[in-house]
Design a protein around this motif. Structure first.
Motif, PDB file in Angstrom:
ATOM      1  N   THR A  19       0.687  -1.305  -0.030  1.00  0.00           N
ATOM      2  CA  THR A  19      -0.039   0.103   0.044  1.00  0.00           C
ATOM      3  C   THR A  19       0.959   1.255   0.172  1.00  0.00           C
ATOM      4  O   THR A  19       1.974   1.020   0.505  1.00  0.00           O
ATOM      5  N   GLN A  20       0.210   2.537  -0.731  1.00  0.00           N
ATOM      6  CA  GLN A  20       1.369   3.611  -0.869  1.00  0.00           C
ATOM      7  C   GLN A  20       0.821   4.651   0.221  1.00  0.00           C
ATOM      8  O   GLN A  20       1.225   5.906   0.233  1.00  0.00           O
ATOM      9  N   GLU A  21      -0.156   4.374   1.162  1.00  0.00           N
ATOM     10  CA  GLU A  21      -0.552   5.331   2.298  1.00  0.00           C
ATOM     11  C   GLU A  21      -0.583   4.513   3.502  1.00  0.00           C
ATOM     12  O   GLU A  21      -0.943   3.493   3.677  1.00  0.00           O
ATOM     13  N   ALA A  22      -0.050   5.255   4.485  1.00  0.00           N
ATOM     14  CA  ALA A  22       0.230   4.524   5.952  1.00  0.00           C
ATOM     15  C   ALA A  22      -1.093   4.249   6.578  1.00  0.00           C
ATOM     16  O   ALA A  22      -1.152   3.207   7.113  1.00  0.00           O
ATOM     17  N   ASP A  23      -2.294   4.852   6.622  1.00  0.00           N
ATOM     18  CA  ASP A  23      -3.212   4.890   7.356  1.00  0.00           C
ATOM     19  C   ASP A  23      -4.561   3.803   6.517  1.00  0.00           C
ATOM     20  O   ASP A  23      -5.677   3.706   7.127  1.00  0.00           O
ATOM     21  N   LEU A  24      -4.205   3.663   5.363  1.00  0.00           N
ATOM     22  CA  LEU A  24      -5.372   2.927   4.477  1.00  0.00           C
ATOM     23  C   LEU A  24      -5.660   1.567   4.888  1.00  0.00           C
ATOM     24  O   LEU A  24      -6.778   1.107   5.380  1.00  0.00           O
ATOM     25  N   VAL A  25      -4.558   0.650   5.250  1.00  0.00           N
ATOM     26  CA  VAL A  25      -5.043  -0.759   5.582  1.00  0.00           C
ATOM     27  C   VAL A  25      -5.667  -0.725   7.158  1.00  0.00           C
ATOM     28  O   VAL A  25      -6.572  -1.260   7.470  1.00  0.00           O
ATOM     29  N   PRO A  26      -4.934   0.211   8.130  1.00  0.00           N
ATOM     30  CA  PRO A  26      -5.252   0.131   9.440  1.00  0.00           C
ATOM     31  C   PRO A  26      -6.893   0.671   9.799  1.00  0.00           C
ATOM     32  O   PRO A  26      -7.806   0.246  10.383  1.00  0.00           O
ATOM     33  N   ASP A  27      -6.979   1.514   8.784  1.00  0.00           N
ATOM     34  CA  ASP A  27      -8.537   2.394   8.914  1.00  0.00           C
ATOM     35  C   ASP A  27      -9.538   1.482   8.333  1.00  0.00           C
ATOM     36  O   ASP A  27     -10.663   1.404   8.918  1.00  0.00           O
ATOM     37  N   HIS A  28      -9.207   0.527   7.385  1.00  0.00           N
ATOM     38  CA  HIS A  28     -10.146  -0.401   6.763  1.00  0.00           C
ATOM     39  C   HIS A  28     -10.532  -1.590   7.989  1.00  0.00           C
ATOM     40  O   HIS A  28     -11.360  -1.917   8.216  1.00  0.00           O
ATOM     41  N   LEU A  29      -9.359  -1.937   8.530  1.00  0.00           N
ATOM     42  CA  LEU A  29      -9.546  -2.865   9.665  1.00  0.00           C
ATOM     43  C   LEU A  29     -10.402  -2.471  10.715  1.00  0.00           C
ATOM     44  O   LEU A  29     -11.118  -3.242  11.349  1.00  0.00           O
ATOM     45  N   GLU A  30     -10.170  -1.125  11.073  1.00  0.00           N
ATOM     46  CA  GLU A  30     -11.054  -0.539  12.156  1.00  0.00           C
ATOM     47  C   GLU A  30     -12.475  -0.377  11.845  1.00  0.00           C
ATOM     48  O   GLU A  30     -13.101  -0.681  12.461  1.00  0.00           O
ATOM     49  N   ALA A  31     -12.618  -0.129  10.597  1.00  0.00           N
ATOM     50  CA  ALA A  31     -13.932   0.080  10.141  1.00  0.00           C
ATOM     51  C   ALA A  31     -14.601  -1.368  10.142  1.00  0.00           C
ATOM     52  O   ALA A  31     -15.716  -1.413  10.229  1.00  0.00           O
ATOM     53  N   MET A  32     -13.967  -2.360   9.675  1.00  0.00           N
ATOM     54  CA  MET A  32     -14.359  -3.771   9.823  1.00  0.00           C
ATOM     55  C   MET A  32     -14.738  -4.210  11.274  1.00  0.00           C
ATOM     56  O   MET A  32     -15.274  -5.283  11.331  1.00  0.00           O
ATOM     57  N   GLY A  33     -14.106  -3.565  12.223  1.00  0.00           N
ATOM     58  CA  GLY A  33     -14.265  -4.006  13.428  1.00  0.00           C
ATOM     59  C   GLY A  33     -13.356  -5.103  13.705  1.00  0.00           C
ATOM     60  O   GLY A  33     -13.654  -5.951  14.624  1.00  0.00           O
ATOM     61  N   VAL A  34     -12.109  -5.309  13.128  1.00  0.00           N
ATOM     62  CA  VAL A  34     -11.267  -6.608  13.434  1.00  0.00           C
ATOM     63  C   VAL A  34      -9.921  -6.111  13.748  1.00  0.00           C
ATOM     64  O   VAL A  34      -8.901  -6.827  13.806  1.00  0.00           O
ATOM     65  N   GLN A  35      -9.432  -4.806  13.685  1.00  0.00           N
ATOM     66  CA  GLN A  35      -7.990  -4.452  14.170  1.00  0.00           C
ATOM     67  C   GLN A  35      -7.429  -5.068  15.287  1.00  0.00           C
ATOM     68  O   GLN A  35      -6.152  -5.366  15.355  1.00  0.00           O
ATOM     69  N   HIS A  36      -8.351  -5.025  16.291  1.00  0.00           N
ATOM     70  CA  HIS A  36      -7.837  -5.693  17.479  1.00  0.00           C
ATOM     71  C   HIS A  36      -7.535  -7.201  17.455  1.00  0.00           C
ATOM     72  O   HIS A  36      -6.786  -7.451  18.282  1.00  0.00           O
ATOM     73  N   LEU A  37      -8.132  -7.839  16.385  1.00  0.00           N
ATOM     74  CA  LEU A  37      -7.684  -9.209  16.319  1.00  0.00           C
ATOM     75  C   LEU A  37      -6.307  -9.591  15.780  1.00  0.00           C
ATOM     76  O   LEU A  37      -5.606 -10.517  15.946  1.00  0.00           O
ATOM     77  N   PHE A  38      -5.568  -8.423  15.115  1.00  0.00           N
ATOM     78  CA  PHE A  38      -4.294  -8.468  14.577  1.00  0.00           C
ATOM     79  C   PHE A  38      -3.161  -8.135  15.590  1.00  0.00           C
ATOM     80  O   PHE A  38      -3.137  -7.042  16.109  1.00  0.00           O
ATOM     81  N   ASP A  39      -2.128  -9.180  15.634  1.00  0.00           N
ATOM     82  CA  ASP A  39      -1.002  -8.602  16.404  1.00  0.00           C
ATOM     83  C   ASP A  39       0.133  -7.776  15.824  1.00  0.00           C
ATOM     84  O   ASP A  39       0.619  -6.851  16.517  1.00  0.00           O
ATOM     85  N   THR A  40      -0.193  -7.576  14.266  1.00  0.00           N
ATOM     86  CA  THR A  40       0.833  -6.743  13.728  1.00  0.00           C
ATOM     87  C   THR A  40       0.235  -6.330  12.393  1.00  0.00           C
ATOM     88  O   THR A  40      -0.595  -7.254  11.875  1.00  0.00           O
ATOM     89  N   VAL A  41       0.363  -5.141  11.809  1.00  0.00           N
ATOM     90  CA  VAL A  41       0.181  -4.824  10.458  1.00  0.00           C
ATOM     91  C   VAL A  41       1.148  -4.317   9.875  1.00  0.00           C
ATOM     92  O   VAL A  41       1.906  -3.155  10.276  1.00  0.00           O
ATOM     93  N   VAL A  42       1.866  -5.093   8.787  1.00  0.00           N
ATOM     94  CA  VAL A  42       2.999  -4.610   8.064  1.00  0.00           C
ATOM     95  C   VAL A  42       2.670  -4.225   6.917  1.00  0.00           C
ATOM     96  O   VAL A  42       2.125  -4.967   6.038  1.00  0.00           O
TER      97      VAL A  42
END
Length: 262
Positions: free
Chosen positions: A125-148
């Motif tokens: 991905t070419q933007e820092a917040d793109l994937v984390p923001d989608h994970l948060e919107a999906m309600g699953v960000q807390h399930l991941f130990d890391t996002v690289v």
């Protein structure tokens, strides 16, 4: 268990045709570039394609800011202000995001897997917040130990550095990892140069042939079988998993303009 993001945990428009970039076009015109809507899309696509071609040489990642800067420099005929670049990139991404579809059932699947495995996302991905923001919107960000992401690492899949970064974050060896992705050449055949010598043999597939397998929703049941291959056909692509393969992945060459994602 390491997941690709775009095309695996979410679906997205391959060509961007269904996206409306009217606000991005209007903003460009207010900045002084009198391009039509079609000319705007063509110029943006040309600039993003140039960055993608450079990235194919050595897998170095570029940013949306790089694309926005080059684009505005071309259409305005002078170096753009950073604030204008940031505003255009933000507007473009907000419109592009409308083509990202959160898949039903993914939350339940990840919740079940998180009770048994460490989970990580490894994405181009070419933007820092793109994937984390989608994970948060999906309600699953807390399930991941890391996002690289390639944005933070500086290297795109299939460069070994991004996988090493994910493994180091989890504190595991390659042989202990499962990688789930959606591209045959990249996620299935991609890693021979860096493959673990102890990894199982993978059958050779004819060029262009995508193996059939088990739907992604059955991942929890299927992954414990060593060497199991999974696939979920979607828009001509598949989601693949090798339960004890070396890590694999690759850049998306069919993404919308300016979004070489995977």
């Amino acid at each position: 268990m390491l997941f690709d993001f775009f095309g695996t945990l979410v679906d997205h428009s391959l060509c961007g045709a269904e996206n409306d970039f009217t606000r991005s076009h209007d903003l460009m015109r207010t900045l002084g570039a009198p391009l039509t809507y079609d000319e705007f899309l063509a110029a943006w696509s040309k600039n993003s394609a140039q960055f993608a071609q450079l990235s194919e040489i050595d897998n170095r990642e570029y940013s949306m800011t790089d694309i926005g800067t080059a684009f505005l420099r071309e259409v305005l005929g002078c170096p753009p202000a950073r604030a204008d670049v940031d505003q255009l990139v933000h507007t473009y991404l907000s419109e592009w995001n409308r083509g990202v579809r959160h898949l039903p059932g993914i939350g339940d699947l990840l919740t079940a897997l998180a009770g048994e495995y460490w989970l990580a996302v490894v994405s181009n991905t070419q933007e820092a917040d793109l994937v984390p923001d989608h994970l948060e919107a999906m309600g699953v960000q807390h399930l991941f130990d890391t996002v690289v992401t390639s944005f933070e690492v500086g290297w795109r899949k299939p460069h070994p550095t991004i996988y090493t970064a994910a493994l180091n974050e989890l504190g595991i060896a390659p042989g202990a990892a499962v990688f789930v992705g959606d591209t045959y050449e990249a996620d299935y055949r991609g890693p021979p140069a860096s493959r673990d010598p102890l990894a199982p043999h993978r059958p050779t597939q004819p060029s262009g042939h995508t193996p059939r397998g088990t739907p992604l929703v059955n991942l929890r049941a299927a992954c414990p079988s060593r060497g199991t291959h999974l696939s979920m056909p979607r828009s001509g692509r598949s989601t693949t998993c090798w339960s004890d393969s070396p890590l694999c992945g690759g850049p998306d060459r069919t993404s919308p303009p300016g979004m070489g994602l995977r």
